[in-house]
Write an enzyme that holds these catalytic residues in place. Structure first.
Site, short mmCIF file in Angstrom:
data_model
loop_
_atom_site.label_atom_id
_atom_site.label_comp_id
_atom_site.label_asym_id
_atom_site.label_seq_id
_atom_site.Cartn_x
_atom_site.Cartn_y
_atom_site.Cartn_z
N ARG A 1 -10.83 -1.10 14.25
CA ARG A 1 -10.85 -0.39 12.96
C ARG A 1 -11.75 -1.23 12.05
O ARG A 1 -12.92 -1.39 12.33
CB ARG A 1 -9.41 -0.21 12.47
N MET B 1 11.63 24.80 3.14
CA MET B 1 10.98 23.99 2.10
C MET B 1 11.98 23.29 1.19
O MET B 1 11.82 22.11 0.87
CB MET B 1 10.04 24.86 1.26
N LYS C 1 0.84 -1.20 0.00
CA LYS C 1 0.00 0.00 0.00
C LYS C 1 0.87 1.25 0.00
O LYS C 1 2.07 1.17 0.30
CB LYS C 1 -0.93 -0.03 1.21
N TYR D 1 14.53 30.59 9.52
CA TYR D 1 13.28 31.25 9.90
C TYR D 1 13.04 31.17 11.40
O TYR D 1 13.31 30.14 12.02
CB TYR D 1 12.09 30.56 9.22
#
Ligand code: PLP
Length: 375
Positions: free
Chosen positions: A133, A311, A35, A263
């Protein structure tokens, strides 16, 4: 070399599968869980290799992933682990897929499809033994199995459950196993001989027991060379990493004491510091949570990440190295000389799990496949 890339060693994947199979009794079937683009390794590139290496059944999350495998080859059995949306049900017949069912409504919808197409639609029944689940709650499983048995256009091909805590709680896993086995034992007219009976994921294999009715395992993470937990018994199996993750040094510069880095100014130098600016950031899959945490390998040395991961770029401290050149390789996950950072270590530093790391490496990262087979 690219700016940022992942290397995927298909020969190691093949050897891992061989090691896992060798550690299990010979009659145990191998369901390969692929998956989420084969845990980020690339479904197209790994799927064929996994079948050639001895996997017998693919397990995917949804119809779209199943369709990609079906386009590669007719006949390979494919199990969908997730719940199907009503409009996806016809795909089961179109692409010859095995559905996981948890409820009478799903069973009836798939039986109707079988009737319309005049074929016995294969299904695996999932039993919820305490994962909370998918699956029919174990105490209610008997009647659903009898309903399935009464339906001529269904073929009950498997029964399975899923462990919630196989990596942390062997006692609870034992309880889940016992509940599952109890359900099967209470259905004496259920013919187990043609059923695939499975529970164990990578961590479950740790407590696999031969005398129970299980005849298959569903393996994801472990085949990609990642142990379910550090002191895993499986460490004795010679599992090798399949995945590594690299970037390059784009700029080297020295800043004085008191310089703010990146940042938000979350890091200030306390001495003259040589920085390497790497050509990868969170846009490639380096988590922001690694800001001021963890390190990357350059020349085989651990170089700490400074300030916030951005980024497209990540800043590391290379003051401990004599000389770092633009273009040099930085390894985020993998080996350099005698040092290594495993996917599990990288995940732990980032406060997450290896599954999330692997499935968060972005499209921008070129996957390079090492395909050579050992002869
Ligand atoms: C993902 C998944 C697996 C594989 O788990 P690993 O821990 O990666 O081996 C097995 N079964 C189900 C139902 C899953 O969703």
């Amino acid at each position: 070399m690219k700016r940022c890339w992942a290397e995927i060693d298909l020969a190691a994947l093949e050897r891992n599968l061989g090691c896992i199979r060798a550690a299990l009794p010979a009659h145990i079937h191998y369901v390969t869980v692929v998956k989420a683009d084969a845990y980020g390794h690339g479904l197209q590139q790994t799927a064929t290799r996994l079948m050639q290496s001895g996997a017998e059944l693919y397990a995917v999350a949804n119809v779209e992933e199943a369709r990609q495998i079906r386009e590669m080859g007719a006949g390979w059995p494919i199990l969908i682990l997730g719940a199907l949306l009503p409009e996806e049900i016809p795909s089961l017949a179109d692409y010859d897929l095995i559905a996981t069912v948890s409820s009478p409504a799903e069973v009836e919808a798939i039986h109707t499809l079988g009737q319309q197409r005049n074929r016995r639609q294969p299904i695996h029944l999932k039993i919820d033994t305490g994962m909370g689940r998918l699956g029919i709650w174990w105490e209610n499983a008997g009647p659903l199995i009898r309903l399935i048995q009464s339906m001529p256009y269904l073929n009950l091909a498997g029964v399975f459950t899923h462990f919630s805590s196989a990596d942390t709680d062997p006692q609870y896993t034992r309880e889940q196993r016992d509940r599952f086995v109890g359900v099967l034992r209470n259905l004496p007219d259920l013919d187990l001989t043609n059923l695939l009976i499975h529970a164990d994921n990578s961590a479950g294999i740790e407590t696999f027991e031969e005398d129970l009715p299980f005849n298959a395992v569903r393996v994801g993470l472990l085949q990609f060379g990642i142990l379910p937990y550090p002191d895993s018994l499986l460490a004795r199996v010679r599992i090798e990493p399949v995945f590594s993750f690299h970037a390059r040094v784009g700029l080297v510069k020295t800043v004085p004491p008191g310089a703010s880095i990146s940042y938000g100014r979350t890091f200030q130098t306390d001495k003259a510091t040589t920085l390497a600016i790497l050509t990868a950031g969170y846009g490639d899959g380096i988590p922001v949570s690694l800001s001021n945490r963890g390190s990357v390998l350059i020349q085989g040395h651990h170089c700490p990440i400074l300030g916030r991961v951005t980024m497209d770029q990540t800043i590391v401290d290379v003051s401990a190295l004599n000389e770092v050149k633009v273009g040099e390789q930085a390894t985020l996950i993998g080996n350099q000389n005698n040092s290594s950072i495993t996917t599990s270590e990288f995940a732990e530093q980032a406060g997450t799990i290896p599954y999330e790391i692997l499935t968060s490496i972005t499209k921008r990262v070129t996957r390079i496949y090492k395909t050579s087979r050992e002869l």
